[in-house]
Design a protein around this motif. Structure first.
Motif, short mmCIF file in Angstrom:
data_model
loop_
_atom_site.label_atom_id
_atom_site.label_comp_id
_atom_site.label_asym_id
_atom_site.label_seq_id
_atom_site.Cartn_x
_atom_site.Cartn_y
_atom_site.Cartn_z
N ALA A 204 56.85 15.71 28.51
CA ALA A 204 56.79 16.06 27.08
C ALA A 204 56.18 17.44 26.89
O ALA A 204 56.65 18.24 26.06
N ALA A 205 55.12 17.75 27.65
CA ALA A 205 54.47 19.06 27.52
C ALA A 205 55.41 20.19 27.93
O ALA A 205 55.33 21.30 27.39
N ALA A 206 56.30 19.89 28.90
CA ALA A 206 57.27 20.91 29.30
C ALA A 206 58.28 21.18 28.20
O ALA A 206 58.91 22.24 28.17
N ARG A 207 58.44 20.23 27.28
CA ARG A 207 59.33 20.42 26.14
C ARG A 207 58.61 21.00 24.94
O ARG A 207 59.08 21.94 24.30
N SER A 208 57.45 20.40 24.63
CA SER A 208 56.74 20.81 23.41
C SER A 208 55.33 20.26 23.46
O SER A 208 55.13 19.04 23.60
N LEU A 209 54.33 21.12 23.31
CA LEU A 209 52.94 20.65 23.29
C LEU A 209 52.68 19.78 22.07
O LEU A 209 51.90 18.83 22.13
N GLU A 210 53.36 20.08 20.96
CA GLU A 210 53.20 19.26 19.76
C GLU A 210 53.74 17.85 19.98
O GLU A 210 53.12 16.87 19.56
N LEU A 211 54.88 17.76 20.65
CA LEU A 211 55.44 16.45 20.96
C LEU A 211 54.51 15.69 21.89
O LEU A 211 54.26 14.48 21.70
N ALA A 212 53.97 16.36 22.90
CA ALA A 212 53.06 15.70 23.83
C ALA A 212 51.84 15.16 23.10
O ALA A 212 51.37 14.04 23.38
N ALA A 213 51.32 15.91 22.14
CA ALA A 213 50.16 15.45 21.38
C ALA A 213 50.52 14.24 20.53
O ALA A 213 49.72 13.30 20.40
N TRP A 214 51.70 14.25 19.91
CA TRP A 214 52.11 13.11 19.09
C TRP A 214 52.25 11.86 19.97
O TRP A 214 51.82 10.77 19.58
N ILE A 215 52.85 12.01 21.13
CA ILE A 215 53.03 10.86 22.03
C ILE A 215 51.68 10.29 22.44
O ILE A 215 51.49 9.07 22.50
N ALA A 216 50.71 11.16 22.74
CA ALA A 216 49.39 10.70 23.14
C ALA A 216 48.75 9.80 22.08
O ALA A 216 47.99 8.88 22.40
N ALA A 217 49.10 10.04 20.82
CA ALA A 217 48.51 9.26 19.72
C ALA A 217 49.37 8.07 19.31
O ALA A 217 48.87 7.15 18.64
N HIS A 218 50.65 8.04 19.68
CA HIS A 218 51.56 7.03 19.14
C HIS A 218 52.29 6.21 20.21
O HIS A 218 53.21 5.46 19.87
#
Length: 492
Positions: A204-218
């Protein structure tokens, strides 16, 4: 030709055949399962089947990742199939109805992403085998150079890998405000939930740091331990089901009666009440997971490699071999159990005795060649982690290194009678090159295999006690064969 198992024929099955205790047609889909193989259908799908009479929200959409062959007969049978439970006391038949949809991921990867992004789906489970995670087994890290991962980073909307599909679905859930998701890994990886969480985070971080952060919370990735011996279904099993049901089932599965599922209490969304079907929800799964990986799976691998080389077609035959049976008993008691913390309420000596009895179940023809597959993905967690712990404590590794040498002898591709072994493994071509270069020399063969850092890391090849023991055993296996090697080994 006999009628086929289906919703239409279900009411007319013989009375002794157990069938779903709910209206199958009324079941909703709340779980997507990646890796629709025999193990899932004999394990997680059975827990779902047990729960659906109480809560119809948790039907399963089963996904075959690589081949449509796994789903074609199931789709033709309205998702129904038979579970045969076998032990020395006899065989029972049960029709499972929890599989309500099927998908072929490679045929329509976008459909898979949409299905996992559906807000009514709150759980994704996985049994994609160790190699399905596109990671380095020695480190647990995502292999960014893996062809499927490279494809998915370039084409995130049409993923090939399980990790890419999960991230694509989570991205779509974020976009559509579809809510959080529980992602439950059921494969034999140490700390499997944490490993999968790390793989997803890296991708996810390789795609988007924002997406990685959302995944970490959801998204939650609970660790699990799953246990049930599920051999490959044979033509004889299909015929047996036909006689018992008086209809044709092209997709039955076979298993032992024993079943266990321990799930970490770590969720972010609604989930099935698995505990009401016999699963254990635990604060810490690690003691269960390590116990099972090292005692059951590690012993399984020992029996598979040495048993195959000794001419045993099944695990039951290998476990019934006096020499092999003694080796596994001693490996458990002397080298594996001392590395374990006993899970709550578990007597490790009794657990070991139960495992031996399960291995020797003559009603389950679990083939040694099936268990021997994909050794590069299995050895690190099944045998090498135990060896590392023993070395750290200056403990004996005699039995463990014999099992590792057995794998090397098997992976070299020629058995004791000079016949070719069909080695099924992602690194099979590397094995063949190593064996050809070694030319039958045990030391060169051992060095070649130990040079595979994806399996052995950098530490074990630099540990003389490990290298010397493996080389000694490999030389004996090459020169004297399994039976003579075991006889000498067990004298001490």
């Amino acid at each position: 030709m006999a009628a086929r198992l289906s919703l239409a024929t279900l009411p007319h099955l013989p009375g002794e055949v157990r069938r779903p205790a709910y209206d199958v047609a009324a079941v909703e889909t709340g779980i997507v399962h990646l890796g629709l193989g025999a193990f899932h259908r004999a394990h997680q799908a059975v827990y779902a089947d047990d729960l659906l009479a109480r809560d119809a929200r948790w039907g399963v959409c089963g996904v075959s990742m690589k081949t449509p062959r796994a789903i074609e007969p199931l789709a033709a049978q309205d998702g129904l199939y038979t579970l045969l439970l076998k032990d020395p006391s006899g065989t029972t038949a049960r029709v499972i109805g929890s599989l309500r949809e099927t998908l072929f991921a490679a045929g329509d990867p976008r459909a898979l992403v949409r299905r996992m992004a559906d807000p009514r789906v709150r759980v994704v489970t996985l049994t994609v085998t160790e190699k399905g995670y596109c990671h380095d087994p020695a480190t647990g890290r995502l292999d960014l150079a893996h062809p499927d991962i490279a494809h998915d980073l370039a084409h995130p909307e049409a993923p090939h890998s399980a990790v890419g599909a999960l991230v694509a679905a989570l991205g779509e859930r974020r976009r559509a405000a579809a809510g959080a998701l529980n992602i439950v890994c059921c494969d034999n990886l140490p700390h499997n939930g944490r490993v999968l969480e790390g793989l997803v985070a890296t991708f996810a971080a390789a795609r988007s740091l924002e997406l990685a952060a959302w995944i970490a919370a959801h998204a939650a990735f609970p660790c699990t331990m799953v246990d049930r011996i599920v051999p490959a279904t044979t033509d004889a099993d299909v015929a047996d089901v036909g006689r018992r049901l008086a209809v044709h089932d092209a997709a039955p599965v076979v298993a032992e009666p024993f079943i266990q599922w321990v799930i970490e209490d770590r969720f972010v969304a609604a989930r099935p009440a698995w505990e009401e079907a016999g699963a254990e929800i635990a604060r810490d799964v690690a003691p269960y997971e390590t116990m099972k990986l090292r005692l059951l799976n590690g012993s399984h691998s020992t029996l598979a490699y040495l048993g195959f080389l000794a001419g045993h077609a099944t695990i039951a035959q290998a476990a019934g071999d006096g020499l092999l049976g003694r080796l596994v008993e001693r490996q458990m008691a002397e080298e594996i159990v001392p590395t374990l913390a006993s899970p709550p309420g578990t007597d490790l000596a009794r657990y070991c005795a139960t495992l031996i009895a399960r291995f020797r179940n003559p009603a389950l023809p679990h083939r040694t060649a099936q268990v021997a597959m994909d050794g590069s993905q299995k050895l690190p967690q099944r045998l090498l982690g135990t060896a590392r712990d023993r070395l750290a404590g200056s403990g004996s590794i005699r039995h463990l290194t014999l099992a590792v040498a057995g794998w090397m002898r098997y992976a070299s591709g020629v058995d004791e009678r000079g016949a070719r072994i069909e080695v099924s493994d992602p690194l099979a071509s590397r094995y063949a090159a190593i064996a050809a270069e070694a030319g039958g020399d045990a030391a060169r063969l051992a060095r070649g295999f130990l040079g595979l850092a994806a399996i052995f890391g950098d530490d074990l090849p630099a540990t003389p006690a490990f290298v010397d023991a493996v080389t000694h055993h490999l030389e004996s296996l090459l020169r004297h064969g399994v039976a003579a090697t075991l006889a000498r080994h067990l004298e001490h």
